[in-house]
Design a protein around this motif. Structure first.
Motif, PDB file in Angstrom:
ATOM      1  N   LEU A 260      40.184  21.369  50.871  1.00  0.00           N
ATOM      2  CA  LEU A 260      40.110  20.445  49.745  1.00  0.00           C
ATOM      3  C   LEU A 260      39.533  20.761  48.549  1.00  0.00           C
ATOM      4  CD1 LEU A 260      38.725  17.250  52.107  1.00  0.00           C
ATOM      5  CD2 LEU A 260      41.095  17.654  51.216  1.00  0.00           C
ATOM      6  N   ALA A 261      38.471  21.630  48.644  1.00  0.00           N
ATOM      7  CA  ALA A 261      38.053  22.216  47.225  1.00  0.00           C
ATOM      8  C   ALA A 261      38.977  23.094  46.609  1.00  0.00           C
ATOM      9  CB  ALA A 261      36.709  22.957  47.556  1.00  0.00           C
ATOM     10  N   LEU A 262      39.862  23.583  47.135  1.00  0.00           N
ATOM     11  CA  LEU A 262      40.855  24.542  46.750  1.00  0.00           C
ATOM     12  C   LEU A 262      42.043  23.677  46.039  1.00  0.00           C
ATOM     13  CD1 LEU A 262      41.934  27.611  46.123  1.00  0.00           C
ATOM     14  CD2 LEU A 262      43.002  27.421  48.354  1.00  0.00           C
ATOM     15  N   ALA A 263      42.396  22.716  46.851  1.00  0.00           N
ATOM     16  CA  ALA A 263      43.391  21.882  46.330  1.00  0.00           C
ATOM     17  C   ALA A 263      42.871  21.196  44.925  1.00  0.00           C
ATOM     18  CB  ALA A 263      43.868  20.717  47.267  1.00  0.00           C
ATOM     19  N   ALA A 264      41.582  20.717  45.114  1.00  0.00           N
ATOM     20  CA  ALA A 264      41.050  20.100  43.917  1.00  0.00           C
ATOM     21  C   ALA A 264      40.959  20.949  42.707  1.00  0.00           C
ATOM     22  CB  ALA A 264      39.751  19.409  44.081  1.00  0.00           C
ATOM     23  N   LEU A 265      40.614  22.169  43.140  1.00  0.00           N
ATOM     24  CA  LEU A 265      40.657  23.267  41.626  1.00  0.00           C
ATOM     25  C   LEU A 265      42.149  23.392  41.349  1.00  0.00           C
ATOM     26  CD1 LEU A 265      38.996  25.248  40.167  1.00  0.00           C
ATOM     27  CD2 LEU A 265      39.304  26.760  41.840  1.00  0.00           C
ATOM     28  N   LEU A 266      43.002  23.594  42.204  1.00  0.00           N
ATOM     29  CA  LEU A 266      44.586  23.539  41.481  1.00  0.00           C
ATOM     30  C   LEU A 266      44.744  22.599  40.710  1.00  0.00           C
ATOM     31  CD1 LEU A 266      46.304  24.908  44.695  1.00  0.00           C
ATOM     32  CD2 LEU A 266      45.712  26.310  42.580  1.00  0.00           C
ATOM     33  N   LEU A 267      44.320  21.327  41.139  1.00  0.00           N
ATOM     34  CA  LEU A 267      44.933  20.098  40.244  1.00  0.00           C
ATOM     35  C   LEU A 267      44.229  20.113  38.983  1.00  0.00           C
ATOM     36  CD1 LEU A 267      44.624  17.171  42.893  1.00  0.00           C
ATOM     37  CD2 LEU A 267      46.908  18.357  41.794  1.00  0.00           C
ATOM     38  N   LEU A 268      43.029  20.377  38.833  1.00  0.00           N
ATOM     39  CA  LEU A 268      42.119  20.680  37.742  1.00  0.00           C
ATOM     40  C   LEU A 268      42.649  21.544  36.868  1.00  0.00           C
ATOM     41  CD1 LEU A 268      39.425  19.659  36.198  1.00  0.00           C
ATOM     42  CD2 LEU A 268      38.109  21.351  37.308  1.00  0.00           C
ATOM     43  N   LEU A 269      42.697  22.921  37.402  1.00  0.00           N
ATOM     44  CA  LEU A 269      43.378  23.695  36.376  1.00  0.00           C
ATOM     45  C   LEU A 269      44.887  23.330  35.793  1.00  0.00           C
ATOM     46  CD1 LEU A 269      42.357  27.010  38.531  1.00  0.00           C
ATOM     47  CD2 LEU A 269      41.327  26.118  36.436  1.00  0.00           C
ATOM     48  N   ARG A 270      45.605  22.659  36.591  1.00  0.00           N
ATOM     49  CA  ARG A 270      46.858  22.282  36.049  1.00  0.00           C
ATOM     50  C   ARG A 270      46.423  21.289  34.894  1.00  0.00           C
ATOM     51  NH1 ARG A 270      51.264  24.062  34.315  1.00  0.00           N
ATOM     52  NH2 ARG A 270      53.015  22.426  34.491  1.00  0.00           N
ATOM     53  N   ALA A 271      45.700  20.444  35.243  1.00  0.00           N
ATOM     54  CA  ALA A 271      45.326  19.404  34.172  1.00  0.00           C
ATOM     55  C   ALA A 271      44.723  19.897  33.008  1.00  0.00           C
ATOM     56  CB  ALA A 271      44.099  18.308  34.810  1.00  0.00           C
ATOM     57  N   LEU A 272      44.441  21.055  32.885  1.00  0.00           N
ATOM     58  CA  LEU A 272      43.719  21.779  31.725  1.00  0.00           C
ATOM     59  C   LEU A 272      44.678  22.693  31.513  1.00  0.00           C
ATOM     60  CD1 LEU A 272      40.045  22.130  32.901  1.00  0.00           C
ATOM     61  CD2 LEU A 272      40.882  20.540  31.150  1.00  0.00           C
ATOM     62  N   ARG A 273      46.051  22.663  31.463  1.00  0.00           N
ATOM     63  CA  ARG A 273      46.947  23.565  31.094  1.00  0.00           C
ATOM     64  C   ARG A 273      47.398  24.126  29.619  1.00  0.00           C
ATOM     65  NH1 ARG A 273      49.497  19.287  33.066  1.00  0.00           N
ATOM     66  NH2 ARG A 273      51.204  18.410  32.010  1.00  0.00           N
ATOM     67  N   ARG A 274      46.752  22.959  28.989  1.00  0.00           N
ATOM     68  CA  ARG A 274      46.676  23.302  27.289  1.00  0.00           C
ATOM     69  C   ARG A 274      45.863  24.477  26.931  1.00  0.00           C
ATOM     70  NH1 ARG A 274      49.610  19.830  24.288  1.00  0.00           N
ATOM     71  NH2 ARG A 274      50.209  17.860  25.191  1.00  0.00           N
ATOM     72  N   PHE A 275      44.940  25.083  27.748  1.00  0.00           N
ATOM     73  CA  PHE A 275      44.009  26.131  27.756  1.00  0.00           C
ATOM     74  C   PHE A 275      44.699  27.045  28.461  1.00  0.00           C
ATOM     75  CE2 PHE A 275      41.500  22.289  27.450  1.00  0.00           C
ATOM     76  CZ  PHE A 275      41.016  22.393  26.356  1.00  0.00           C
ATOM     77  N   PHE A 282      44.955  29.412  36.974  1.00  0.00           N
ATOM     78  CA  PHE A 282      45.914  28.613  37.942  1.00  0.00           C
ATOM     79  C   PHE A 282      47.083  29.395  38.654  1.00  0.00           C
ATOM     80  CE2 PHE A 282      49.904  26.347  38.504  1.00  0.00           C
ATOM     81  CZ  PHE A 282      49.666  25.247  39.443  1.00  0.00           C
ATOM     82  N   ALA A 283      47.659  30.565  37.678  1.00  0.00           N
ATOM     83  CA  ALA A 283      48.624  31.448  38.233  1.00  0.00           C
ATOM     84  C   ALA A 283      47.981  32.414  38.996  1.00  0.00           C
ATOM     85  CB  ALA A 283      49.037  32.374  36.736  1.00  0.00           C
ATOM     86  N   LEU A 284      46.777  32.922  38.590  1.00  0.00           N
ATOM     87  CA  LEU A 284      46.313  34.009  39.657  1.00  0.00           C
ATOM     88  C   LEU A 284      45.732  33.184  41.134  1.00  0.00           C
ATOM     89  CD1 LEU A 284      43.545  35.627  37.172  1.00  0.00           C
ATOM     90  CD2 LEU A 284      45.487  36.779  38.197  1.00  0.00           C
ATOM     91  N   LEU A 285      45.464  32.109  40.967  1.00  0.00           N
ATOM     92  CA  LEU A 285      44.857  31.267  42.377  1.00  0.00           C
ATOM     93  C   LEU A 285      46.383  31.068  43.065  1.00  0.00           C
ATOM     94  CD1 LEU A 285      42.635  30.503  43.903  1.00  0.00           C
ATOM     95  CD2 LEU A 285      42.515  28.308  42.761  1.00  0.00           C
ATOM     96  N   THR A 286      47.164  30.418  42.268  1.00  0.00           N
ATOM     97  CA  THR A 286      48.550  30.371  43.397  1.00  0.00           C
ATOM     98  C   THR A 286      49.155  31.632  43.917  1.00  0.00           C
ATOM     99  OG1 THR A 286      49.450  29.910  41.111  1.00  0.00           O
ATOM    100  CG2 THR A 286      48.886  28.021  41.940  1.00  0.00           C
ATOM    101  N   THR A 287      49.070  32.569  42.939  1.00  0.00           N
ATOM    102  CA  THR A 287      49.617  33.926  43.432  1.00  0.00           C
ATOM    103  C   THR A 287      48.991  34.303  44.487  1.00  0.00           C
ATOM    104  OG1 THR A 287      50.655  34.265  41.065  1.00  0.00           O
ATOM    105  CG2 THR A 287      50.232  36.195  42.404  1.00  0.00           C
ATOM    106  N   ALA A 288      47.678  34.242  44.419  1.00  0.00           N
ATOM    107  CA  ALA A 288      46.899  34.726  45.520  1.00  0.00           C
ATOM    108  C   ALA A 288      47.038  34.150  46.700  1.00  0.00           C
ATOM    109  CB  ALA A 288      45.337  34.743  45.097  1.00  0.00           C
ATOM    110  N   ILE A 289      47.280  32.935  46.763  1.00  0.00           N
ATOM    111  CA  ILE A 289      47.770  31.816  47.915  1.00  0.00           C
ATOM    112  C   ILE A 289      49.189  32.479  48.535  1.00  0.00           C
ATOM    113  CG2 ILE A 289      48.367  29.804  48.826  1.00  0.00           C
ATOM    114  CD1 ILE A 289      46.125  28.455  46.909  1.00  0.00           C
ATOM    115  N   CYS A 290      49.935  32.795  47.676  1.00  0.00           N
ATOM    116  CA  CYS A 290      51.079  33.148  48.178  1.00  0.00           C
ATOM    117  C   CYS A 290      50.890  34.707  48.838  1.00  0.00           C
ATOM    118  CB  CYS A 290      52.272  33.208  46.938  1.00  0.00           C
ATOM    119  SG  CYS A 290      52.831  31.561  46.636  1.00  0.00           S
ATOM    120  N   VAL A 291      50.391  35.682  48.075  1.00  0.00           N
ATOM    121  CA  VAL A 291      50.215  36.779  48.602  1.00  0.00           C
ATOM    122  C   VAL A 291      49.587  36.965  50.004  1.00  0.00           C
ATOM    123  CG1 VAL A 291      49.412  39.281  48.074  1.00  0.00           C
ATOM    124  CG2 VAL A 291      50.346  37.966  46.130  1.00  0.00           C
ATOM    125  N   VAL A 292      48.372  36.283  50.005  1.00  0.00           N
ATOM    126  CA  VAL A 292      47.664  36.375  51.083  1.00  0.00           C
ATOM    127  C   VAL A 292      48.261  35.733  52.379  1.00  0.00           C
ATOM    128  CG1 VAL A 292      45.401  35.739  52.169  1.00  0.00           C
ATOM    129  CG2 VAL A 292      45.588  36.688  49.927  1.00  0.00           C
TER     130      VAL A 292
END
Length: 403
Positions: A260-275, A282-292
């Motif tokens: 749940l924490a990981l999912a919440a972090l993804l949502l938070l980072l996506r909400a801050l995508r202007r930065f 966000f890209a590093l985290l989602t890519t790591a999920i796919c690689v691992v």
């Protein structure tokens, strides 16, 4: 060692022709500190009338064996039977700080002769090696099967009638608790075939279980009655210290919190995508999920398709750690860009991955192949649902800004 084996082999082969064949005992050795010693160990001790002893040990392996690690990975490991005097065995386990417990067996003369013959036959070059299996053909089951044979199947008959609430998985988790990383890895790799409740016969793949089981057994005697299988028992060696026991804590709660924490972090980072920093993370985290996840899925698939590790077959965690995730790596790498716009193929592939992962919950409702993997569902599914939803949202609503 080979000379000792040859001498003992000849001595015991001669001893079986005597009117007083060797006395037999079940030896049990305490768990050790090294991970492969966590399950404890056992052996059969023969004591000849003239005082000679021989410990028959089915648990010998050699890292230097040709293709050892390849055979380990394929589930084609060769273990062998070894034999050595009791005093040498006691010295070895004393040095390791592990106790040695003896249970003398009340076998008849004919049973003692048969057991001696059986062990000597197993020492022949063509029989000394055997195909090892963690659950079905290990040091303890080999000892158990030898005793069962000379008892005319009485051991199996009595132990199979005693159900338990434990499974192969729960026993592995309990005994591997001192090695958390290895315990978690083994839990991930084991499939539904290790989640069926065991009877005591099956549970006696563990030496300590077999030690406890034979203590309560009775066997028939020539007079038509019965007597305890164990005539006497006690420690041969008991060091002052022993490896500390560690309880296996359930994985569900910490894995659910992490998921749940990981999912919440993804949502938070996506909400801050202007930065830019948020997009990069966000890209590093989602890519790591796919690689691992994708690489782990390939390992699970290979274990099912190409190895004899039956305990890893049909692993439902393959639906959570899907090799298809590897195809999505370029998509999530691209999320670092301000003008990220995933295509239709990526969105549909992510939906497929998520639907397959969600199907693990449906499998819980079916009376087939129940696997104890709820902790892994709680860890992986929230993030996959979020990633799928974010891809759909990004596809439906392309960015109107860029950096």
């Amino acid at each position: 060692m080979l000379l000792i084996m040859a001498v003992l082999f000849s001595s015991l082969a001669h001893a079986q022709t005597l009117e007083d064949p060797p006395q037999a005992s079940l030896l049990t050795f305490a768990p050790g500190d090294i991970y492969w010693q966590r399950f404890a160990h056992n052996a059969i001790l023969l004591r000849a009338a003239d005082g000679r002893t021989a410990v028959f040990n089915y648990g010998i392996f050699d890292f230097r064996q040709k293709n050892f690690f390849l055979n380990f990975a394929r589930g084609a490991m060769l273990y062998r039977l070894d034999v050595e005097p009791l005093d040498r065995t006691l010295r070895q386990y004393a040095e390791e700080g592990r106790w040695v417990y003896e249970q003398q067996l009340a076998l008849s003369l004919d049973q003692r002769r048969e057991l001696t013959t059986y062990l000597v036959e197993n020492m022949r070059p063509e029989n000394v090696e055997y195909r090892y299996d963690y659950f079905a053909n290990n040091c303890s089951t080999r000892v158990r099967d030898a005793l069962n044979q000379v008892l005319g199947g009485a051991l199996q008959t009595q132990l199979e009638s005693q159900p338990t609430t434990v499974t192969y998985r729960s026993e592995v988790m309990r005994l591997m608790a001192p090695e958390p990383a290895l315990m978690i890895g083994m839990d991930l790799g084991l499939g539904p075939s290790v989640d069926r409740p065991l009877n005591v016969w099956q549970q006696s793949f563990l030496p300590l279980t077999l030690m406890q089981a034979v203590r309560g057994l009775r066997v028939d005697d020539a007079a038509g009655g019965s007597h305890p299988l164990v005539s006497s028992e006690g420690y041969l060696s008991r060091p002052d210290t022993a490896p500390a026991s560690v309880n296996a804590e359930p994985l569900l709660l910490p894995f659910a919190i992490a998921g749940l924490a990981l999912a919440a972090l993804l949502l938070l980072l996506r909400a801050l995508r202007r930065f830019a920093t948020a997009r990069l993370l966000f890209a590093l985290l989602t890519t790591a999920i796919c690689v691992v996840g994708g690489l782990a899925g390939l390992v699970l698939a290979a274990a099912w398709a190409f190895t004899a590790h039956w305990g890893m077959w049909a692993n439902q965690n393959l639906l959570l750690l899907d090799p298809l995730l590897l195809l999505l790596i370029p998509v999530w790498v691209g999320a670092a860009r301000g003008g990220w716009y995933p295509g239709t193929f990526a969105r549909r592939l992510m939906q497929l991955v998520t639907v397959l992962a969600a199907s693990t919950l449906i499998l819980k409702l079916l009376p087939i192949a129940q696997q104890d993997n709820l902790a892994w569902i709680a860890l992986m599914l929230p993030s996959l649902l979020v990633m799928s939803g974010l891809l759909r949202a990004a596809h439906v609503s392309p960015p109107i800004w860029s950096h």
